[in-house]
Enzyme design. Sequence first.
Site, mmCIF file in Angstrom:
data_model
loop_
_atom_site.group_PDB
_atom_site.id
_atom_site.type_symbol
_atom_site.label_atom_id
_atom_site.label_comp_id
_atom_site.label_asym_id
_atom_site.label_seq_id
_atom_site.Cartn_x
_atom_site.Cartn_y
_atom_site.Cartn_z
ATOM 1 N N CYS A 230 0.881 -1.180 0.000
ATOM 2 C CA CYS A 230 0.000 0.000 0.000
ATOM 3 C C CYS A 230 0.910 1.220 0.000
ATOM 4 O O CYS A 230 1.155 1.832 1.037
ATOM 5 C CB CYS A 230 -0.909 0.005 1.223
ATOM 6 S SG CYS A 230 -1.823 -1.544 1.486
ATOM 7 N N ALA A 231 1.405 1.594 -1.167
ATOM 8 C CA ALA A 231 2.625 2.404 -1.234
ATOM 9 C C ALA A 231 2.460 3.920 -1.250
ATOM 10 O O ALA A 231 3.370 4.631 -0.839
ATOM 11 C CB ALA A 231 3.438 1.989 -2.451
ATOM 12 N N ALA A 232 1.376 4.440 -1.794
ATOM 13 C CA ALA A 232 1.281 5.895 -1.978
ATOM 14 C C ALA A 232 1.448 6.628 -0.641
ATOM 15 O O ALA A 232 0.974 6.136 0.392
ATOM 16 C CB ALA A 232 -0.066 6.249 -2.597
ATOM 17 N N GLY B 294 4.651 7.056 -1.604
ATOM 18 C CA GLY B 294 5.913 6.524 -2.085
ATOM 19 C C GLY B 294 7.121 6.731 -1.198
ATOM 20 O O GLY B 294 8.223 6.308 -1.558
ATOM 21 N N GLY B 295 6.968 7.371 -0.065
ATOM 22 C CA GLY B 295 8.106 7.614 0.819
ATOM 23 C C GLY B 295 8.760 6.331 1.296
ATOM 24 O O GLY B 295 9.994 6.209 1.316
ATOM 25 N N ASP C 118 -5.132 -3.810 -6.237
ATOM 26 C CA ASP C 118 -5.850 -4.005 -4.987
ATOM 27 C C ASP C 118 -5.052 -4.999 -4.146
ATOM 28 O O ASP C 118 -4.854 -6.151 -4.549
ATOM 29 C CB ASP C 118 -7.251 -4.546 -5.270
ATOM 30 C CG ASP C 118 -8.125 -4.599 -4.028
ATOM 31 O OD1 ASP C 118 -7.578 -4.661 -2.901
ATOM 32 O OD2 ASP C 118 -9.364 -4.603 -4.167
ATOM 33 N N CYS D 150 -1.090 4.614 10.390
ATOM 34 C CA CYS D 150 -0.917 5.970 10.932
ATOM 35 C C CYS D 150 -2.119 6.315 11.806
ATOM 36 O O CYS D 150 -2.675 7.401 11.723
ATOM 37 C CB CYS D 150 -0.731 6.997 9.819
ATOM 38 S SG CYS D 150 -2.036 6.980 8.576
#
Length: 474
Positions: free
Chosen positions: A279-281, A283-284, A331, A403
Amino acid sequence: MAIDSKVVALMANKSALLHSARYQAMLLLSEVMQEKVFINEGLAKVLDSGRIPERDQALTTQLVYGTMQYHYTLDRLLKSFIKRPKQVKRWAWELLALSSYQYFYLDQIPPHAIVNEAVEIAKQRGNATVARFVNGVLRHMLRQYQTIDQAIATLASSEQDAIAMRYSLPEMWLDYFIKRFGIEEAERLAKSLVMPSHVNVRINQTKGWSLVQVQAELEKLGYISQPSAIAPNMLQIEQGNPSTSSLFAEGVITIQDESASLAVEMLAPKPGEHVLDACAAPGGKTVQLAEAVGKTGQVESLDLDATKLPRIEANISRMGVGEWVNVRAQDARELHRVYKAEQFDRILVDAPCSGVGLFRRKPDTKQHKTLADLKALQRIQLEILDAATPLLKKGGHFVYSTCTITTEENEQVVSAYLKQHPEMQLVPIILPEDQPLKQALTKQGTLEILPHYFNSDGFFIAHFIKTTDQTNHE
């Protein structure tokens, strides 16, 4: 036929008003509250559109974020002056809210200027009747209270209600935090959520710069910083916006919250490994993973929302790690359609969550999220974990992070996951005695960083390893 000079002046004034910081802030706040537009995305579009002169963009940002940060308190205040609040149009309510924010929380704008511009905006956006209403509410409010503390002392029904108003935390969330942490800890947490966010930068490990070198170069460029107390290779910026610096443009540094960077530190990828960022966005963490595995490794960077992929690609390109990163819209609950079993050495699932740990940075979240969202998100989180687990090699490492700081999305997810996957073992996180992060260690062996610990995002991290037997290791 010559155009009358008064008409020209009137048109110019109208244009200036429509492109003013307060008018545009009013429109965006209306979209955030009525249409649930994300505040960061909405503001970025407004600033990029050219509708606001560059000199007013900082004020627009301050008005939008400040009003949203204190929206709960401002709502309570306005309702005490308005008999039928539900009949007030959303844009007019937001105009009153941002005007009240300027009066009570900013000190450089004269009260008469606040009222006068609000009335002019009301005339332009609405009509003379609405303008008289706005004028009446604001003047009554300014006569009644000189400070927000006076208003809270009058309106709060209890000490707990006063805490909610003082730190503009909806009572639902304050109740939740009190049940979790007790009232003293909950108040410290609430207080921290209205403190300004720090900007943190992480140093690219492929560029050969040391932390000391980067700090010295930033100082030459006019940026004041200090090393992070909790995360390696990171600096906390005390002055300036490093995203405009040459170091940022050259990929020597990237902006990343220090708490978020710890998820990758706990996963500890090695050179040459094949790693999945499910679940990358934005991208950090993908960049951080790619730096660790190097050119001999490979990172699969996925996100459900295809519109977010360009930002991931921009990040990996700027940081010089794009050659060994594969970005894909996918997904994460259906990973079996793309990848084979036991394909990855390490997997990071920084799962979609309520974002309760981001109330400081994304104040719209505390207005829009509800307790009902927590269980719904828990189901999605477990579905992603279920889908990712078969892709991990035996002996491979797995980090689940969020988070948020809710039991439902953190501890309960870990417990449910271990019951469903006896092949997975929770690895208790161990830290040196002198590491400030020790206060964030839980009895479960996970890490839960509360926002007031380090004035950072709230964050949760659990570390697992895939064993070769089927014993339940909870």
